[in-house]
Design a protein around this motif. Structure first.
Motif, mmCIF file in Angstrom:
data_model
loop_
_atom_site.group_PDB
_atom_site.id
_atom_site.type_symbol
_atom_site.label_atom_id
_atom_site.label_comp_id
_atom_site.label_asym_id
_atom_site.label_seq_id
_atom_site.Cartn_x
_atom_site.Cartn_y
_atom_site.Cartn_z
ATOM 1 N N MET A 167 44.431 42.596 48.825
ATOM 2 C CA MET A 167 44.639 41.198 49.208
ATOM 3 C C MET A 167 44.050 40.249 48.165
ATOM 4 O O MET A 167 44.673 39.258 47.797
ATOM 5 N N LEU A 168 42.847 40.551 47.696
ATOM 6 C CA LEU A 168 42.205 39.708 46.702
ATOM 7 C C LEU A 168 43.032 39.642 45.426
ATOM 8 O O LEU A 168 43.245 38.569 44.857
ATOM 9 N N ASN A 169 43.522 40.780 44.971
ATOM 10 C CA ASN A 169 44.358 40.801 43.767
ATOM 11 C C ASN A 169 45.611 39.957 43.957
ATOM 12 O O ASN A 169 46.018 39.223 43.047
ATOM 13 N N ALA A 170 46.232 40.040 45.128
ATOM 14 C CA ALA A 170 47.435 39.260 45.395
ATOM 15 C C ALA A 170 47.138 37.763 45.383
ATOM 16 O O ALA A 170 47.898 36.976 44.795
ATOM 17 N N VAL A 171 46.032 37.365 45.990
ATOM 18 C CA VAL A 171 45.667 35.943 46.019
ATOM 19 C C VAL A 171 45.339 35.460 44.612
ATOM 20 O O VAL A 171 45.782 34.398 44.184
ATOM 21 N N GLU A 172 44.557 36.253 43.870
ATOM 22 C CA GLU A 172 44.206 35.849 42.504
ATOM 23 C C GLU A 172 45.438 35.776 41.617
ATOM 24 O O GLU A 172 45.574 34.857 40.796
#
Length: 178
Positions: A167-172
């Protein structure tokens, strides 16, 4: 006629989801419920981190995060101010104030950057490194996810970490595109 009092609001994520489902039946709760859980969990963990950091070390959790970021950098436990504020997602002004406080407490020091003329590095002192190490060890134990008894099995904690990273990678990635 007096003003009507609103009923007390519950803070549970399920209550929030139920009220949103009632008010916005056009939205699928699966699309936003995880955001509510993550946001609330993050706020609660920030409170735990701050309370622990203040009680144990006399510094705020945001200052403790600076120490831990420098510790993660590896020998010689030093970073440029720009690297620090980018890693911690704060402003350069915030880092300046934090470094000032930490330097006054003898936990970090500023020194010349040999690879950048006129630049400087922020480096952990021995005392700062010890505090960063103890902070990280004790903080991990203080969080309910890790402490005993843990609501998550080791396998569940590993899966949670994988999902959070995804999720963090997608948001970043999305933030870089905008």
């Amino acid at each position: 006629m007096g003003r009507r009092k609103n009923p007390p609001q519950s803070n549970s994520a399920q209550e929030i989801a139920s009220s949103l489902a009632r008010e916005r039946p056009d939205l699928d709760p699966a699309d936003y419920l995880h955001i509510i859980y993550i946001r609330r969990l993050g706020r609660l963990l920030d409170r735990i981190d701050n309370q622990y950091s203040l009680e144990r070390f006399g510094i705020s959790s945001s200052d403790a995060r600076v120490l831990r970021a420098l510790r993660r950098a590896g020998e010689p436990y030093a970073l440029r101010p720009t690297e620090l504020f980018r890693r911690l997602l704060v402003t350069s002004g915030a880092i300046t104030k934090q470094v000032d406080r930490l330097a006054a407490a003898g936990l970090v020091e500023r020194g010349p950057d040999p690879s950048h003329a006129g630049g400087f590095l922020i480096r952990l002192t021995d005392r700062g490194r010890d505090m960063a190490d103890e902070s990280l060890t004790k903080l991990a134990q203080a969080f309910p996810i890790v402490g005993e008894p843990s609501p998550l099995s080791p396998r569940e904690r590993q899966k949670l970490a994988q999902l959070c990273e995804k999720m963090l990678n997608a948001v970043e990635d999305r933030m870089r595109l905008d």
